[in-house]
Scaffold this motif. Sequence first.
Motif, PDB file in Angstrom:
ATOM      1  N   VAL A  39       0.996  -1.140  -0.066  1.00  0.00           N
ATOM      2  CA  VAL A  39      -0.107   0.029  -0.042  1.00  0.00           C
ATOM      3  C   VAL A  39       0.745   1.243  -0.205  1.00  0.00           C
ATOM      4  O   VAL A  39       0.284   2.468  -0.104  1.00  0.00           O
ATOM      5  CB  VAL A  39      -0.990   0.118   1.006  1.00  0.00           C
ATOM      6  CG1 VAL A  39      -1.929  -1.125   0.978  1.00  0.00           C
ATOM      7  CG2 VAL A  39      -0.431   0.045   2.426  1.00  0.00           C
ATOM      8  N   ARG A  62       1.128   9.865   0.435  1.00  0.00           N
ATOM      9  CA  ARG A  62      -0.057   8.869   0.736  1.00  0.00           C
ATOM     10  C   ARG A  62       0.312   8.374   2.013  1.00  0.00           C
ATOM     11  O   ARG A  62      -0.740   7.804   2.794  1.00  0.00           O
ATOM     12  CB  ARG A  62       0.387   7.824  -0.160  1.00  0.00           C
ATOM     13  CG  ARG A  62      -0.581   6.653  -0.160  1.00  0.00           C
ATOM     14  CD  ARG A  62      -0.161   5.737  -1.333  1.00  0.00           C
ATOM     15  NE  ARG A  62      -0.860   4.282  -1.498  1.00  0.00           N
ATOM     16  CZ  ARG A  62      -2.241   3.941  -1.578  1.00  0.00           C
ATOM     17  NH1 ARG A  62      -2.902   5.122  -2.064  1.00  0.00           N
ATOM     18  NH2 ARG A  62      -2.755   2.927  -1.436  1.00  0.00           N
ATOM     19  N   ASP A  85      -6.878   4.902  -1.931  1.00  0.00           N
ATOM     20  CA  ASP A  85      -6.970   4.616  -3.222  1.00  0.00           C
ATOM     21  C   ASP A  85      -8.447   5.185  -3.669  1.00  0.00           C
ATOM     22  O   ASP A  85      -8.051   5.880  -4.762  1.00  0.00           O
ATOM     23  CB  ASP A  85      -7.069   3.038  -3.348  1.00  0.00           C
ATOM     24  CG  ASP A  85      -5.872   2.237  -3.165  1.00  0.00           C
ATOM     25  OD1 ASP A  85      -4.832   3.208  -3.216  1.00  0.00           O
ATOM     26  OD2 ASP A  85      -5.885   1.017  -2.949  1.00  0.00           O
ATOM     27  N   GLU A  88      -7.856   8.950  -4.079  1.00  0.00           N
ATOM     28  CA  GLU A  88      -6.967   9.312  -4.993  1.00  0.00           C
ATOM     29  C   GLU A  88      -7.499   9.311  -6.456  1.00  0.00           C
ATOM     30  O   GLU A  88      -7.258  10.165  -7.452  1.00  0.00           O
ATOM     31  CB  GLU A  88      -5.723   8.487  -4.858  1.00  0.00           C
ATOM     32  CG  GLU A  88      -4.696   8.748  -3.854  1.00  0.00           C
ATOM     33  CD  GLU A  88      -3.606   7.809  -3.811  1.00  0.00           C
ATOM     34  OE1 GLU A  88      -3.408   6.823  -4.453  1.00  0.00           O
ATOM     35  OE2 GLU A  88      -2.813   7.994  -2.824  1.00  0.00           O
ATOM     36  N   GLU A  89      -8.381   8.278  -6.394  1.00  0.00           N
ATOM     37  CA  GLU A  89      -9.164   8.109  -7.719  1.00  0.00           C
ATOM     38  C   GLU A  89     -10.022   9.040  -8.275  1.00  0.00           C
ATOM     39  O   GLU A  89     -10.222   9.558  -9.146  1.00  0.00           O
ATOM     40  CB  GLU A  89      -9.828   6.742  -7.930  1.00  0.00           C
ATOM     41  CG  GLU A  89     -10.593   6.417  -9.185  1.00  0.00           C
ATOM     42  CD  GLU A  89      -9.709   6.161 -10.514  1.00  0.00           C
ATOM     43  OE1 GLU A  89     -10.235   6.171 -11.354  1.00  0.00           O
ATOM     44  OE2 GLU A  89      -8.475   6.032 -10.278  1.00  0.00           O
TER      45      GLU A  89
END
Length: 103
Positions: A39, A62, A85, A88-89
């Motif tokens: 990760v 992150r 995740d 961020e997307e």
Amino acid sequence: MTNNVIGVLLEDSALSLEELARACAVEPDWVVQRVQTGVLLHGGPPPVQATGWRFTSIDLARARHLREIESVFDANAELAALVVDLSEEVARLRRRLHVLGVE
């Protein structure tokens, strides 16, 4: 840990394991666990020995986000990684919509 590193890391610079841990106010073992589970550590699989790991500004952002999610919501590492995740997307898709002129 009381010595936090605050600032902007340039892309051509890199942090060591200890520097990243200090910048995130976590123990180095926390970073090692996140790298080993996949990760954390932008740019592919890490070298076998943690002493060779170098972290970019993307990794720093992150890691800080992971630590924040884990801390604020008392989430385990896997759930925090999923939240990061997805965040961020969503940010990537918003940037794409902005470039296309759709908002």
